[in-house]
Design a protein around this motif. Structure first.
Motif, PDB file in Angstrom:
ATOM      1  N   SER A  66     -24.692  31.987   2.434  1.00  0.00           N
ATOM      2  CA  SER A  66     -24.034  32.450   3.286  1.00  0.00           C
ATOM      3  C   SER A  66     -23.822  31.902   4.580  1.00  0.00           C
ATOM      4  O   SER A  66     -24.108  30.547   4.731  1.00  0.00           O
ATOM      5  CB  SER A  66     -24.593  33.893   3.630  1.00  0.00           C
ATOM      6  OG  SER A  66     -25.750  34.174   4.129  1.00  0.00           O
ATOM      7  N   MET A  68     -21.716  32.818   8.534  1.00  0.00           N
ATOM      8  CA  MET A  68     -21.857  33.215   9.535  1.00  0.00           C
ATOM      9  C   MET A  68     -21.510  32.921  10.358  1.00  0.00           C
ATOM     10  O   MET A  68     -22.315  31.612  10.888  1.00  0.00           O
ATOM     11  CB  MET A  68     -23.662  34.281   9.995  1.00  0.00           C
ATOM     12  CG  MET A  68     -24.241  34.470   8.887  1.00  0.00           C
ATOM     13  SD  MET A  68     -23.880  35.985   7.667  1.00  0.00           S
ATOM     14  CE  MET A  68     -23.850  37.250   9.100  1.00  0.00           C
ATOM     15  N   LYS A  72     -21.288  37.610  11.996  1.00  0.00           N
ATOM     16  CA  LYS A  72     -20.500  37.785  10.666  1.00  0.00           C
ATOM     17  C   LYS A  72     -20.221  36.865   9.594  1.00  0.00           C
ATOM     18  O   LYS A  72     -20.023  35.812   9.769  1.00  0.00           O
ATOM     19  CB  LYS A  72     -19.371  39.033  11.584  1.00  0.00           C
ATOM     20  CG  LYS A  72     -19.091  39.630  12.419  1.00  0.00           C
ATOM     21  CD  LYS A  72     -18.072  39.969  12.995  1.00  0.00           C
ATOM     22  CE  LYS A  72     -18.490  41.069  14.045  1.00  0.00           C
ATOM     23  NZ  LYS A  72     -17.121  41.511  14.881  1.00  0.00           N
ATOM     24  N   PRO A  73     -20.296  37.491   8.917  1.00  0.00           N
ATOM     25  CA  PRO A  73     -20.442  36.918   6.956  1.00  0.00           C
ATOM     26  C   PRO A  73     -18.441  36.117   6.999  1.00  0.00           C
ATOM     27  O   PRO A  73     -17.769  36.511   8.002  1.00  0.00           O
ATOM     28  CB  PRO A  73     -20.178  37.765   6.027  1.00  0.00           C
ATOM     29  CG  PRO A  73     -21.038  38.299   6.408  1.00  0.00           C
ATOM     30  CD  PRO A  73     -20.313  38.718   7.953  1.00  0.00           C
ATOM     31  N   SER A  75     -15.168  34.508   6.350  1.00  0.00           N
ATOM     32  CA  SER A  75     -14.679  34.395   4.214  1.00  0.00           C
ATOM     33  C   SER A  75     -12.612  34.370   4.896  1.00  0.00           C
ATOM     34  O   SER A  75     -11.929  34.382   6.164  1.00  0.00           O
ATOM     35  CB  SER A  75     -14.457  35.844   4.545  1.00  0.00           C
ATOM     36  OG  SER A  75     -12.430  36.381   3.351  1.00  0.00           O
TER      37      SER A  75
END
Length: 432
Positions: A66, A68, A72-73, A75
Motif C-alpha cells: 500500500s 499512504m 491515508k491510502p 488512490s
C-alpha cells in the motif's frame, strides 16, 4: 498533517507477461518520506528506481502493498507531488514563461496569481530575462531550469526528480545540483521533501539525507544509509570520500544481478541480459584504458581519472563483462584472456571476437533466431521492439534495440535499414 508525507508499505510489483506468467520488478519495498528531508534512490539500471517513483506518484498501482499519503491510502495520482524529468519535456512552441505556467494550467487560477507564481520561480531558478525565450534558444542546463521551475510553481510539498541531471555535462550538472539544494534549503518554496532517482554516487551523497541503495532482479533495497554530513557538503572532506567509497563497494557488488523468482519458459536455460546503454566504442575505450594500466584497474579510480560519472563507468564495465572481455572482482575490473586477445588484435579480428561474443548473449540468440525464421531475414522495427519488450519488460525497448543495432553492426551480426526501419541478418549483403 501526519508525521509522514508519504509511506510505502511492503510494495511488490509484477509485470504481466503472456500465458498468465509474471515478471517481478519490485520486492518488499518499504520507506517513509518525512517533512524536510531528501531521499536518494541509488542503484544500477534495472533496479526499479523509476518504477518505485511512479508508484509513489500514484501513476502505477502496485501489485502488492500500500501507498499512504499523510496517513491515508493513496488512490489515483498523488496530489502532493510535482515532478522533474530526465528529459526536459518542454513544448517548443511555448516560451519559457508559458512552459512554466503550463504546470498550473489545470488549476484555472486568476491571471494575476499565475503571473506572480511564475515570476517567483523563474527568479528562483535564475531564468529572469529569458521569460520570452523559446526552448531552441536555451542550453541544456537552462532547459532543465525551466523543468524545475515548472515543478516548483505547482507549490506541492514533495518534489520528485528522476535522474534530472544525467543529460547534462558534468560542470552544468554540478552547478544545477547545488542550486537545487540551495533552493530547498532556503525554504522559499512549498517543497518540503525531495525524492531523487540517480545512479550517481556523488550526487546521492551530496543531496541525500537518506540513501537507499537498490539491487536488481527484482528491485529491492540492499541497504538504507543515513547521511548525517551537514549541508552544503564538500566532496573533498574525508567523511564525504569515505561514504562514497563505502557505497561504491555496495554498488560494485551489485553488478551481477540476483536470480529472479521466475524465468519465462522461452529462455529458461539462460536469462536474457539487458544491454547497457553504451556504444561499443565506449566499451573498447574502457578496455584500452585498462590495458595501459597493466590489465587491471579500480572502477572508481577510472571514473575519477577520466572525469566520468561512476554510473557511466559501471555501464561500460557491464558491456565489457557481457562480452566476456573483463571480470569485475569486488573493487576492480580485470581484462580476461579474451579481452587481452581483443586488445592485441587488428580491427577485423576485433570484429570477429565481438561477433562470436554476441552469439553467446541470449538476447542476440533469440533475435537472430527470429530473423532466421523471417522472410528474407528481415523484421520490421516495431516487431523487434515488441519482442524485446516481452523479453525485458522493465527495460526501455527502444534503447535496447538502439544498442543491439550498434553492437550488431560492429560485430557484423545484424544490420539495420533506417530508411525502411527494418532489422536484417547480416549475411554479407543487405537483405531488403
Amino acid at each position: 498533517m501526519s508525521q509522514n508525507l508519504l509511506e510505502l508499505k511492503n510494495i511488490s510489483h509484477f509485470f504481466q507477461l503472456g500465458e498468465g506468467k509474471k515478471f517481478k520488478v519490485l520486492q518488499q519495498i518499504s520507506l517513509e518520506l518525512n517533512p524536510g528531508e531528501i531521499v536518494a534512490l541509488l542503484g544500477p539500471s534495472g533496479s526499479g528506481k523509476s518504477t518505485c517513483l511512479r508508484i509513489m506518484g500514484g501513476l502505477l498501482k502496485p501489485t502488492h502493498g500500500s501507498v499512504m499519503v499523510e496517513g491515508k491510502p493513496l488512490s489515483g495520482p498523488n496530489p502532493n507531488v510535482s515532478m522533474v524529468f530526465q528529459s526536459f519535456v518542454l513544448l517548443p512552441w511555448l516560451s519559457v514563461y508559458e512552459n512554466v505556467a503550463l504546470g498550473i494550467a489545470p488549476l484555472d487560477l486568476p491571471e494575476e496569481e499565475v503571473r506572480i507564481r511564475v515570476k517567483k520561480v523563474i527568479d528562483l531558478v535564475g531564468l529572469e530575462g529569458f521569460e520570452e525565450a523559446y526552448p531552441r534558444e536555451l542550453s541544456g542546463g537552462m532547459k532543465q531550469r525551466v523543468g524545475i521551475a515548472r515543478a516548483l510553481v505547482m507549490e506541492r510539498p514533495i518534489l520528485f526528480m528522476d535522474e534530472p541531471f544525467s543529460a547534462l555535462d558534468v560542470l552544468t550538472a554540478e552547478s544545477l545540483r547545488k542550486e537545487v539544494l540551495n533552493i530547498w534549503m532556503s525554504k522559499k518554496t512549498a517543497t518540503s521533501s525531495v525524492v531523487i532517482v540517480t545512479h550517481n554516487i556523488t550526487e546521492a551523497v551530496s543531496l541525500g539525507g537518506r540513501i537507499l541503495v537498490m539491487g536488481t532482479n527484482p528491485g529491492h533495497v540492499r541497504v538504507a544509509i543515513k547521511n548525517e554530513l551537514p549541508y552544503p557538503r564538500d566532496e573533498k572532506t574525508a567523511g564525504f570520500k569515505s561514504l562514497v567509497e563505502n557505497i561504491h563497494d555496495v554498488i560494485t557488488e551489485a553488478i551481477n544481478p540476483d536470480t529472479p523468482d521466475w524465468i519465462p519458459p522461452a529462455f529458461m536455460a539462460s536469462t536474457v541480459e539487458a544491454l547497457p546503454p553504451v556504444s561499443i566504442s565506449e566499451v573498447i575505450g574502457l578496455m584500452e584504458f585498462i590495458a595501459t594500466n597493466g590489465g587491471r584497474a579500480d572502477l572508481y579510480a577510472i571514473a575519477q581519472t577520466l572525469g566520468k560519472d561512476f554510473g557511466q563507468i559501471l555501464f561500460f564495465a557491464k558491456g565489457a563483462e557481457l562480452l566476456d572481455f573483463v571480470d569485475t572482482p569486488k573493487n576492480g575490473i580485470v581484462l580476461t584472456d579474451l579481452g587481452r586477445r581483443f586488445i592485441s588484435s587488428d580491427v577485423n579480428m576485433r570484429k570477429k571476437l565481438v561477433h562470436d561474443a554476441l552469439l553467446q548473449l541470449k538476447l542476440c540468440q533469440l533475435i537472430r533466431e527470429q530473423l532466421q525464421a523471417a522472410p528474407n531475414y528481415v523484421i520490421p522495427h516495431a516487431e523487434v521492439v515488441e519482442t524485446i519488450h516481452n523479453l525485458l519488460p522493465n527495460e526501455d525497448s527502444e534503447k535496447q534495440l538502439e544498442t543491439l543495432i550498434q553492437w550488431g553492426r560492429y560485430g557484423e551480426l545484424f544490420g539495420y535499414n533506417a530508411d525502411v526501419q527494418e532489422l536484417y541478418l547480416d549475411v554479407g549483403q543487405e537483405n531488403t
